[in-house]
Design a protein around this motif. Sequence first.
Motif, PDB file in Angstrom:
ATOM      1  N   LEU A  37      43.981 129.683 -39.174  1.00  0.00           N
ATOM      2  CA  LEU A  37      43.384 131.019 -39.123  1.00  0.00           C
ATOM      3  C   LEU A  37      42.749 131.250 -37.758  1.00  0.00           C
ATOM      4  CD1 LEU A  37      41.582 131.085 -42.577  1.00  0.00           C
ATOM      5  CD2 LEU A  37      43.595 132.424 -41.943  1.00  0.00           C
ATOM      6  N   ASN A  38      42.707 132.525 -37.336  1.00  0.00           N
ATOM      7  CA  ASN A  38      42.011 132.829 -36.101  1.00  0.00           C
ATOM      8  C   ASN A  38      40.546 133.124 -36.406  1.00  0.00           C
ATOM      9  OD1 ASN A  38      41.754 135.543 -36.872  1.00  0.00           O
ATOM     10  ND2 ASN A  38      43.529 136.182 -35.690  1.00  0.00           N
ATOM     11  N   VAL A  39      39.761 133.282 -35.345  1.00  0.00           N
ATOM     12  CA  VAL A  39      38.326 133.462 -35.494  1.00  0.00           C
ATOM     13  C   VAL A  39      38.001 134.721 -36.293  1.00  0.00           C
ATOM     14  CG1 VAL A  39      36.174 133.818 -34.214  1.00  0.00           C
ATOM     15  CG2 VAL A  39      37.839 132.151 -33.398  1.00  0.00           C
ATOM     16  N   SER A  40      38.699 135.806 -36.028  1.00  0.00           N
ATOM     17  CA  SER A  40      38.447 137.054 -36.758  1.00  0.00           C
ATOM     18  C   SER A  40      38.692 136.879 -38.248  1.00  0.00           C
ATOM     19  CB  SER A  40      39.335 138.180 -36.229  1.00  0.00           C
ATOM     20  OG  SER A  40      39.059 138.424 -34.881  1.00  0.00           O
ATOM     21  N   ALA A  41      39.770 136.209 -38.605  1.00  0.00           N
ATOM     22  CA  ALA A  41      40.089 135.983 -40.015  1.00  0.00           C
ATOM     23  C   ALA A  41      39.041 135.080 -40.671  1.00  0.00           C
ATOM     24  CB  ALA A  41      41.478 135.377 -40.157  1.00  0.00           C
ATOM     25  N   LEU A  42      38.575 134.076 -39.931  1.00  0.00           N
ATOM     26  CA  LEU A  42      37.531 133.203 -40.471  1.00  0.00           C
ATOM     27  C   LEU A  42      36.229 133.972 -40.697  1.00  0.00           C
ATOM     28  CD1 LEU A  42      38.165 129.970 -38.405  1.00  0.00           C
ATOM     29  CD2 LEU A  42      38.328 130.191 -40.883  1.00  0.00           C
ATOM     30  N   GLU A  43      35.896 134.828 -39.762  1.00  0.00           N
ATOM     31  CA  GLU A  43      34.674 135.629 -39.894  1.00  0.00           C
ATOM     32  C   GLU A  43      34.775 136.537 -41.115  1.00  0.00           C
ATOM     33  OE1 GLU A  43      31.729 138.366 -37.153  1.00  0.00           O
ATOM     34  OE2 GLU A  43      33.793 138.071 -36.496  1.00  0.00           O
ATOM     35  N   GLU A  44      35.913 137.182 -41.277  1.00  0.00           N
ATOM     36  CA  GLU A  44      36.114 138.090 -42.413  1.00  0.00           C
ATOM     37  C   GLU A  44      36.113 137.333 -43.746  1.00  0.00           C
ATOM     38  OE1 GLU A  44      39.625 140.926 -44.132  1.00  0.00           O
ATOM     39  OE2 GLU A  44      39.307 140.931 -41.969  1.00  0.00           O
ATOM     40  N   PRO A  68      41.885 123.527 -32.096  1.00  0.00           N
ATOM     41  CA  PRO A  68      42.194 124.896 -31.706  1.00  0.00           C
ATOM     42  C   PRO A  68      43.608 125.005 -31.152  1.00  0.00           C
ATOM     43  CG  PRO A  68      40.944 123.842 -29.974  1.00  0.00           C
ATOM     44  CD  PRO A  68      41.111 122.828 -31.086  1.00  0.00           C
ATOM     45  N   ARG A  69      44.147 126.208 -31.259  1.00  0.00           N
ATOM     46  CA  ARG A  69      45.428 126.530 -30.628  1.00  0.00           C
ATOM     47  C   ARG A  69      45.278 127.939 -30.088  1.00  0.00           C
ATOM     48  NH1 ARG A  69      49.813 129.534 -31.831  1.00  0.00           N
ATOM     49  NH2 ARG A  69      49.139 129.949 -33.969  1.00  0.00           N
ATOM     50  N   LYS A  70      45.508 128.079 -28.801  1.00  0.00           N
ATOM     51  CA  LYS A  70      45.340 129.377 -28.176  1.00  0.00           C
ATOM     52  C   LYS A  70      46.680 130.093 -28.086  1.00  0.00           C
ATOM     53  CE  LYS A  70      42.433 131.455 -24.824  1.00  0.00           C
ATOM     54  NZ  LYS A  70      41.484 131.366 -23.798  1.00  0.00           N
ATOM     55  N   GLU A  71      46.666 131.369 -28.463  1.00  0.00           N
ATOM     56  CA  GLU A  71      47.846 132.219 -28.363  1.00  0.00           C
ATOM     57  C   GLU A  71      47.381 133.541 -27.764  1.00  0.00           C
ATOM     58  OE1 GLU A  71      50.520 134.338 -31.617  1.00  0.00           O
ATOM     59  OE2 GLU A  71      50.760 132.154 -31.637  1.00  0.00           O
ATOM     60  N   GLY A  72      47.655 133.723 -26.476  1.00  0.00           N
ATOM     61  CA  GLY A  72      47.130 134.892 -25.779  1.00  0.00           C
ATOM     62  C   GLY A  72      45.617 134.799 -25.750  1.00  0.00           C
ATOM     63  N   LYS A  73      44.957 135.856 -26.205  1.00  0.00           N
ATOM     64  CA  LYS A  73      43.497 135.855 -26.245  1.00  0.00           C
ATOM     65  C   LYS A  73      42.949 135.331 -27.562  1.00  0.00           C
ATOM     66  CE  LYS A  73      42.871 139.578 -22.959  1.00  0.00           C
ATOM     67  NZ  LYS A  73      42.166 140.835 -22.663  1.00  0.00           N
ATOM     68  N   GLN A  74      43.817 135.103 -28.528  1.00  0.00           N
ATOM     69  CA  GLN A  74      43.411 134.624 -29.851  1.00  0.00           C
ATOM     70  C   GLN A  74      43.340 133.103 -29.884  1.00  0.00           C
ATOM     71  OE1 GLN A  74      42.577 136.316 -32.714  1.00  0.00           O
ATOM     72  NE2 GLN A  74      42.682 138.212 -31.534  1.00  0.00           N
ATOM     73  N   VAL A  75      42.323 132.593 -30.572  1.00  0.00           N
ATOM     74  CA  VAL A  75      42.208 131.161 -30.817  1.00  0.00           C
ATOM     75  C   VAL A  75      42.374 130.943 -32.313  1.00  0.00           C
ATOM     76  CG1 VAL A  75      40.752 129.105 -30.656  1.00  0.00           C
ATOM     77  CG2 VAL A  75      40.643 130.858 -28.858  1.00  0.00           C
ATOM     78  N   TYR A  76      43.311 130.084 -32.662  1.00  0.00           N
ATOM     79  CA  TYR A  76      43.581 129.735 -34.056  1.00  0.00           C
ATOM     80  C   TYR A  76      43.082 128.316 -34.301  1.00  0.00           C
ATOM     81  CZ  TYR A  76      46.609 133.810 -34.207  1.00  0.00           C
ATOM     82  OH  TYR A  76      47.081 135.089 -34.164  1.00  0.00           O
ATOM     83  N   TYR A  77      42.575 128.095 -35.492  1.00  0.00           N
ATOM     84  CA  TYR A  77      42.069 126.775 -35.856  1.00  0.00           C
ATOM     85  C   TYR A  77      42.824 126.239 -37.067  1.00  0.00           C
ATOM     86  CZ  TYR A  77      38.236 127.542 -32.675  1.00  0.00           C
ATOM     87  OH  TYR A  77      37.498 127.763 -31.540  1.00  0.00           O
ATOM     88  N   SER A  78      42.936 124.918 -37.093  1.00  0.00           N
ATOM     89  CA  SER A  78      43.536 124.244 -38.242  1.00  0.00           C
ATOM     90  C   SER A  78      42.830 122.903 -38.438  1.00  0.00           C
ATOM     91  CB  SER A  78      45.042 124.041 -38.025  1.00  0.00           C
ATOM     92  OG  SER A  78      45.270 123.253 -36.872  1.00  0.00           O
ATOM     93  N   ILE A  79      43.013 122.331 -39.593  1.00  0.00           N
ATOM     94  CA  ILE A  79      42.437 121.018 -39.905  1.00  0.00           C
ATOM     95  C   ILE A  79      43.144 119.964 -39.051  1.00  0.00           C
ATOM     96  CG2 ILE A  79      42.120 119.277 -41.713  1.00  0.00           C
ATOM     97  CD1 ILE A  79      40.442 121.727 -42.312  1.00  0.00           C
ATOM     98  N   ALA A  80      42.362 119.103 -38.416  1.00  0.00           N
ATOM     99  CA  ALA A  80      42.921 118.080 -37.535  1.00  0.00           C
ATOM    100  C   ALA A  80      42.875 116.680 -38.144  1.00  0.00           C
ATOM    101  CB  ALA A  80      42.168 118.065 -36.204  1.00  0.00           C
ATOM    102  N   ASP A  81      42.154 116.521 -39.233  1.00  0.00           N
ATOM    103  CA  ASP A  81      41.934 115.197 -39.803  1.00  0.00           C
ATOM    104  C   ASP A  81      42.279 115.239 -41.291  1.00  0.00           C
ATOM    105  OD1 ASP A  81      40.818 112.825 -40.862  1.00  0.00           O
ATOM    106  OD2 ASP A  81      39.216 112.811 -39.374  1.00  0.00           O
ATOM    107  N   ASP A  82      43.281 114.490 -41.685  1.00  0.00           N
ATOM    108  CA  ASP A  82      43.718 114.486 -43.082  1.00  0.00           C
ATOM    109  C   ASP A  82      42.627 114.028 -44.055  1.00  0.00           C
ATOM    110  OD1 ASP A  82      46.224 115.465 -42.455  1.00  0.00           O
ATOM    111  OD2 ASP A  82      47.148 113.476 -42.343  1.00  0.00           O
TER     112      ASP A  82
END
Length: 104
Positions: A37-44, A68-82
């Motif tokens: 999810l990106n930051v905006s989606a997490l905030e919402e 984090p994963r950056k795509e343009g100006k958006q930063v997306y986050y995902s779980i990094a540790d199983d």
Amino acid sequence: MNIEVMHQAAGEASQFLKSLANQDRLLLLCQLSQGELNVSALEEATGIRQPSLSQQLGVLRRERLIKPRKEGKQVYYSIADDRVLALLQQLYNIFCANDSGDSP
């Protein structure tokens, strides 16, 4: 397991649990357990507003629990540790599960 290895493992487990011991961080991780999810989606989704959202994401990044994963100006986050997913599943089963069979 010898005592030195046990001390090291206990230290790692303690730090891991400290990273999760915050309501906002748990909410963020629960949302991310469903996918990136990106930051905006997490905030919402969580209702956590800036700057608290950025602060909590920073803690989770520093602890390498999310990535984090950056795509343009958006930063997306995902779980990094199983281990996070495994623990979230157990927490969900203990505190949130209902008869509908939903998962976190």
